[in-house]
Design an enzyme around this catalytic site. Structure first.
Site, short mmCIF file in Angstrom:
data_model
loop_
_atom_site.label_atom_id
_atom_site.label_comp_id
_atom_site.label_asym_id
_atom_site.label_seq_id
_atom_site.Cartn_x
_atom_site.Cartn_y
_atom_site.Cartn_z
N GLU A 66 0.78 -1.20 0.10
CA GLU A 66 -0.13 -0.05 0.16
C GLU A 66 0.99 1.28 0.00
OE1 GLU A 66 -3.03 -0.04 -0.58
OE2 GLU A 66 -3.66 -1.97 -0.29
N ARG A 70 0.48 3.65 -3.25
CA ARG A 70 -0.49 4.74 -3.00
C ARG A 70 0.55 6.24 -2.92
NH1 ARG A 70 -5.69 3.67 0.47
NH2 ARG A 70 -5.94 1.26 0.37
N ASP A 211 -4.57 -10.01 -8.33
CA ASP A 211 -4.96 -9.09 -9.39
C ASP A 211 -3.95 -8.30 -9.95
OD1 ASP A 211 -4.89 -7.75 -7.06
OD2 ASP A 211 -6.51 -6.54 -7.15
N GLU A 334 -12.55 -0.18 -9.85
CA GLU A 334 -12.21 -1.03 -10.86
C GLU A 334 -13.27 -1.11 -11.93
OE1 GLU A 334 -9.65 -2.07 -7.62
OE2 GLU A 334 -11.62 -1.85 -7.68
N THR A 420 -1.56 0.67 -10.75
CA THR A 420 -2.54 -0.01 -10.09
C THR A 420 -3.31 1.13 -9.18
OG1 THR A 420 -3.18 -2.04 -9.13
CG2 THR A 420 -1.28 -0.91 -8.23
#
Length: 641
Positions: A66, A70, A211, A334, A420
């Site tokens: 993360e 991010r 994913d 998504e 992503t």
């Protein structure tokens, strides 16, 4: 503009502190969103606020994944926007800017590096303390996506700094995971032990835990041009198509169920459960990037049908029960991302309609006084006091770009890629060149630099997909439904809830198999009494469960037959077996908020003098037995594919 800065750490929010990091996450994560929207004054103000107030020198334990996607990704994206000589989004330059965001990104990455140390596989620890390194009690288990989706951000940082360290550790982790894939199926699991390389989670799918691993194999190739990244992606995509894809072969042709990607066992390819999660809605967007537009159209339509039904995407949806398994919606991007990319590929106005539908749902159900709130429950639309940072960095960004036809991102000649986390990165020659002179492989042998230099298009590998190319969607289809109406209706019908009467009938239809005759040795026949019509669906049932309880005298079966709550009891007594045991089974199907699920009472008997037996129940894909029994005392339950 209201900025969310440091969040106080209290006992009430311990479950989210390793995501928030106590370093102004939302402020940092949203930087490039301001730039893409052309708001130069707010972008410049936000950048200065980050430079002046954000520090990573904190006694804070964070998730490596993360923090990378991010924070690190946003700092690098904003740095590239500020230093871009073309300034396509308007004047986003910062007076007296001295690469502060790049240095902050380097500082953060250095603090994340201890996660890669002292692991026997090279796969990083999932968490690290920004001040002290890996915590003494750190977990040795990590998910594939978390450990294998660091290469884009770490690779960009390495190439901007001229320091191979960051790209090397991230690439080593990807290769380590890739080498652990199944020799039989080519699939990876979703949870691995970083010391032993043993797969703790053997589920292979496209959602949580896997994913972005697949996503970054392709996007790493797009950015860096490394042949091995594309080779891995092609092989992974072939395995996905072979073992995860269900339904008819073509999206817009033929007969059969709509294409759907399910969760299977990584070693056998056998179905493990009957749910999908909302993270899987990213996959149509990834298929667009490789030119598999037709398949993307069909899969997107499935997720959009779920959105239309609830006005949101439940975190987990049971495609067999046609109802949510996990009810919350944390403003995930998504579906919006795939909608945006499909519109860019097809220019079909249908996707503008989808975007408007999503936007109106968000405004109606999630908007609150100071922002947008997570939906705690997609049915009653109750909310949580939380707005994830990715709502601004991704959901809002993709919605804005969907409707902004004239955005610089869409201008001819510009090439951008989204990470992503939705951070925008320009695809240019600098990222396809290695600034360091030499590269040392894992075994210490020196490879020549020309192995990594940018290859011409004639030398590049072709991306493998089931479509010939992006032009498979002809111009004449631009103003018609992307999915033929017969198939659109089919998907809509699939998303209708199962009524209580239908469910009761379904239970009755398989009762002859569930109420199996067993001996006291506890071996159950899975197909007894079944007509050929029922057998195929039973064979696909994913669970094998065992229950044991002593001292009970009979089995019974119950289910609710209609919405009024009328309970009908059906007792089926099996023939006495050789040990004079009489077996009866109880299955009570109760109507919960959303659907009929699960056993609330399964008991087993033999006469008091007869030893307790273990009776096996094979299948029952309409019920999630594991969840129902996990908190019930006195039962032993197991499940395996």
């Amino acid at each position: 503009m209201i900025y969310l800065t440091d969040t106080a750490i209290t006992c009430s929010n311990l479950n989210i502190n390793d995501v928030l990091g106590n370093y102004s996450l939302t402020l940092v994560d949203a930087l490039d969103t301001l730039a893409i929207m052309g708001n130069s004054s707010e972008f410049q103000k936000a950048v200065k606020l980050v430079i002046n107030t954000v520090s990573f020198d904190k006694d804070s334990t964070v998730q490596v994944f993360e923090a990378t996607i991010r924070v690190l990704g946003s700092l690098l994206s904003a740095h590239r926007i500020i230093t871009d000589s073309r300034q396509p989004f308007g004047d986003m330059t910062i007076e007296d800017y001295d690469n502060e965001l790049l240095y902050m990104a380097h500082d953060l990455a250095v603090r994340l590096l201890p996660a890669f140390e002292n692991t026997k596989t090279g796969i990083p620890y999932p968490r690290v303390n920004l001040k002290t390194g890996v915590p003494p009690d750190s977990n040795n288990e990590t998910c594939t996506a978390g450990a294998g989706s660091l290469l884009v951000e770490f690779g960009i940082l390495s190439r901007l700094l001229g320091d191979s360290t960051f790209e090397w550790v991230a690439r080593r982790a990807v290769k380590a995971l890739w080498n652990l894939r199944s020799n039989n199926t080519g699939l990876l699991g979703n949870v691995v032990n970083i010391q032993t390389g043993h797969w703790v989670g053997k589920q292979s799918g496209l959602g949580a835990g896997l994913d972005s691993f697949y996503e970054y194999l392709l996007k790493s190739y797009i950015l860096f041009g490394e042949k091995e990244d594309l080779e891995m992606f092609n092989a992974a995509y072939q395995s996905i198509q072979s073992y995860l894809r269900r339904g008819r072969e073509a999206c817009n042709e033929g007969e059969g169920d709509p294409p759907l990607y399910v969760n299977v066992n990584m070693f056998s390819g056998q179905l493990m459960n009957t749910w999908i999660d909302s993270l899987q809605a990213f996959f149509p967007g990834l298929q667009v990037l490789i030119g598999d537009v037709e398949d993307a159209i069909c899969l997107h339509a499935f997720y959009y049908a779920i959105w239309k039904r609830y006005g949101a995407l439940p975190e987990r949806y049971n495609w067999q029960l046609q109802a949510p398994d996990v009810l919350f919606y944390p403003l995930r991007p998504e579906l919006v991302e795939s909608t945006y990319l499909l519109y860019q590929a097809t220019k079909n106005p249908f996707y503008l309609h989808v975007g408007m539908d999503i936007l109106q749902s968000l405004e109606k159900h999630t908007k609150v006084k100071c922002g947008y709130a997570t939906l705690h429950h997609v049915i009653d639309k109750s909310k949580e006091d939380r707005m994830e940072s990715f709502f601004l960095s991704e959901t809002c960004k993709y919605l804005y770009l969907l409707f902004d036809e004239d955005n610089p991102v869409h201008k001819s000649g510009t090439r951008y890629m989204f990470t992503t986390e939705g951070h925008i990165i320009s695809v240019d020659k600098r990222l396809r060149e290695l600034p360091w002179k030499e590269f040392f492989s894992e075994d210490g042998e020196r490879d020549q630099e020309e192995k990594f230099v940018h290859r011409s298009k004639s030398q590049e590998l072709r991306i493998i997909n089931s479509s010939s190319n992006c032009n498979r969607v002809p111009d004449e289809r631009r103003y018609s439904l992307p999915l033929k109406s017969i198939y659109m209706r089919q998907i809509d019908q699939m998303e209708q809830p199962v009524s209580s009467v239908q469910f009761g009938q379904h239970v009755q239809s398989v009762a002859s198999c569930l109420l199996v005759r067993t001996s006291c040795s506890g071996v159950a026949s899975p197909y007894c009494g079944l007509t050929p019509l029922h057998q195929p669906s039973i064979k696909k049932m994913p669970y094998r469960l065992s229950y044991r309880r002593q001292g009970l005298s009979r089995w019974t079966m119950q289910w609710l037959k209609d919405d009024s709550g009328t309970v009908e009891r059906n007792r089926n007594q099996q023939d006495k077996d050789q040990d004079s045991c009489q077996h009866f089974m109880t299955i009570t199907c109760v109507k919960l908020t959303l659907n009929f699920v699960a056993l609330v009472d399964v008991t087993e008997i033999c006469s008091p003098e007869t030893p307790s037996v273990e009776c096996q129940l094979v299948g029952a894909q309409m019920m999630d037995f594991h969840k129902v029994y996990e908190d019930r005392k006195g039962y032993r339950h197991t499940h395996s594919p």
